[in-house]
Design an enzyme around this catalytic site. Structure first.
Site, PDB file in Angstrom:
ATOM      1  N   GLY A  10      56.373  65.094 116.240  1.00 17.18           N
ATOM      2  CA  GLY A  10      54.936  64.835 116.279  1.00 17.18           C
ATOM      3  C   GLY A  10      54.433  64.282 114.968  1.00 17.18           C
ATOM      4  O   GLY A  10      53.315  64.556 114.535  1.00 17.18           O
ATOM      5  N   GLY A  11      55.272  63.478 114.320  1.00 21.58           N
ATOM      6  CA  GLY A  11      54.970  62.998 112.981  1.00 21.58           C
ATOM      7  C   GLY A  11      53.858  61.982 112.869  1.00 21.58           C
ATOM      8  O   GLY A  11      53.419  61.678 111.759  1.00 21.58           O
ATOM      9  N   THR A  12      53.365  61.448 113.998  1.00 14.68           N
ATOM     10  CA  THR A  12      52.282  60.461 113.911  1.00 14.68           C
ATOM     11  C   THR A  12      50.912  61.082 114.179  1.00 14.68           C
ATOM     12  O   THR A  12      49.908  60.383 114.159  1.00 14.68           O
ATOM     13  CB  THR A  12      52.506  59.312 114.917  1.00 14.68           C
ATOM     14  N   GLY A  13      50.869  62.385 114.420  1.00 17.60           N
ATOM     15  CA  GLY A  13      49.599  63.039 114.727  1.00 17.60           C
ATOM     16  C   GLY A  13      48.799  63.387 113.489  1.00 17.60           C
ATOM     17  O   GLY A  13      49.221  63.139 112.348  1.00 17.60           O
ATOM     18  N   TYR A  14      47.650  64.000 113.697  1.00 16.64           N
ATOM     19  CA  TYR A  14      46.722  64.354 112.620  1.00 16.64           C
ATOM     20  C   TYR A  14      47.391  65.234 111.573  1.00 16.64           C
ATOM     21  O   TYR A  14      47.295  64.981 110.366  1.00 16.64           O
ATOM     22  CB  TYR A  14      45.513  65.079 113.222  1.00 16.64           C
ATOM     23  N   GLY A  16      50.862  66.042 111.740  1.00 19.30           N
ATOM     24  CA  GLY A  16      52.231  65.584 111.548  1.00 19.30           C
ATOM     25  C   GLY A  16      52.395  64.551 110.456  1.00 19.30           C
ATOM     26  O   GLY A  16      53.330  64.620 109.645  1.00 19.30           O
ATOM     27  N   LYS A  44      51.117  53.737 116.255  1.00 17.81           N
ATOM     28  CA  LYS A  44      52.106  54.785 115.990  1.00 17.81           C
ATOM     29  C   LYS A  44      53.422  54.177 115.508  1.00 17.81           C
ATOM     30  O   LYS A  44      54.067  54.715 114.601  1.00 17.81           O
ATOM     31  CB  LYS A  44      52.339  55.633 117.239  1.00 17.81           C
ATOM     32  N   LYS A 138      50.480  79.878 123.847  1.00 14.13           N
ATOM     33  CA  LYS A 138      51.093  79.946 122.520  1.00 14.13           C
ATOM     34  C   LYS A 138      51.898  81.234 122.362  1.00 14.13           C
ATOM     35  O   LYS A 138      52.965  81.244 121.725  1.00 14.13           O
ATOM     36  CB  LYS A 138      50.025  79.839 121.428  1.00 14.13           C
ATOM     37  N   HIS A 248      36.029  78.803 122.347  1.00  8.93           N
ATOM     38  CA  HIS A 248      36.640  78.934 121.034  1.00  8.93           C
ATOM     39  C   HIS A 248      35.572  79.049 119.946  1.00  8.93           C
ATOM     40  O   HIS A 248      35.707  79.868 119.027  1.00  8.93           O
ATOM     41  CB  HIS A 248      37.545  77.739 120.746  1.00  8.93           C
TER      42      HIS A 248
END
Length: 290
Positions: A10-14, A16, A44, A138, A248
């Site tokens: 997930g290295g291209t996420g916020y 990551g 990406k 989770k 939440h």
């Protein structure tokens, strides 16, 4: 001291992309999972190529291809998952569960950091529906990790500054309000005290954040206080995502779920573990929005 080989999923996420950059900056041999499902997402792809140019190694594997995923995991010492929360919702095994299975089979990983980074799900057994699904799923993942005897670290960072500070904790916006601000209850519940990441000077209530923005901007906002029952009623007849968000926010700003417990023996506070790391104070972070 030999550096650990770090695989980021997930290295291209916020989160990551920041983990990849930090890993490279610390001198770790850094691998970034490049999923074939990237398709025609040019942004990406360009980000992945920029990581490669900085010294990262791109490892191609699909989370749906168990053998390829095991092979990717086998090349690392540490796996950090920064996949989006949408990957928790699935009738079948979630993508993160598939990653856990790959780590279990590879058998070489010294540390796994699953994608949590929000509220601690172990403290949210009382959470409202429909948002409770986030915490239940989770916890299912945590049990899978522990059943597989995988060495792990859970990171709870609670309210990220980019999503809660500049907008003064308003929903459905990322920019500061210009005239009025909605205040949840009395606005005094502390919202940035965290389990593992608890920078002392950033432990703030909503009122604290508003006051800091007013001082920086020189603009005094009209405060519109929203009672708890009125806030909860706002989720009626809205879409699922909004209902989850309202739930939440209720737990954070009305119940104080981020600060109504102490860190136990199984927890640790990051700024005490790494006192040499200088973190950004809220005042400095918010100046970019002036």
């Amino acid at each position: 001291m030999e550096k650990s080989r770090v695989l980021v999923v997930g290295g291209t996420g916020y989160i990551g992309r920041r983990i990849v950059r930090a890993s490279l900056a610390q001198g770790h041999p850094t691998l970034v999972l490049m999923r074939p499902e990237i398709g025609l997402d040019i942004d990406k792809l360009q980000m992945l190529l920029s990581f490669k140019a900085q010294g990262a190694r791109l490892v191609e594997a699909s989370l749906e291809d168990h053998a390829a995923l095991v092979a990717a995991v086998a090349q690392a010492d540490v796996v950090i998952s920064a996949m989006s929360g949408v990957h928790f919702r699935s009738h079948n095994l979630s993508l993160q569960h598939k990653l856990v299975e790959a780590i279990k089979e590879a058998g070489n990983i010294k540390r796994f950091v699953p994608s949590e980074f929000g509220m601690d799900p172990s403290k949210m057994g009382h959470a409202l529906e429909p948002g409770r699904v986030t915490f239940d799923e989770k916890m299912d993942l945590r049990w899978a990790i522990e059943d597989a005897n995988i060495p792990h670290t859970y990171v709870s960072a609670n309210c990220f500054a980019g999503y809660f500070c500049p907008n003064l904790c308003q929903m459905r916006t990322l920019l500061p309000p210009k005239e009025k601000v909605h205040v949840y209850g009395d606005g005094n519940v502390k919202v940035n005290k965290t389990i593992y990441l608890r920078p002392h000077e950033n432990i703030l209530s909503q009122n604290d954040v508003i006051a800091k923005w007013e001082k920086l901007s020189g603009n005094v906002l009209e405060k519109i206080h929203i009672p708890a029952d009125e806030f909860l009623a706002s989720m009626k007849d809205t879409d699922f995502a909004n209902q989850v968000g309202v739930g939440h926010y209720y737990h954070i700003f009305y119940e104080g779920c981020l600060t109504n417990f102490e860190i136990g023996e199984d927890g640790a506070e990051a700024t005490l573990l790494y006192p040499e790391v200088q973190y950004t104070r809220v005042d400095e972070y918010m100046k970019r929005y002036l």
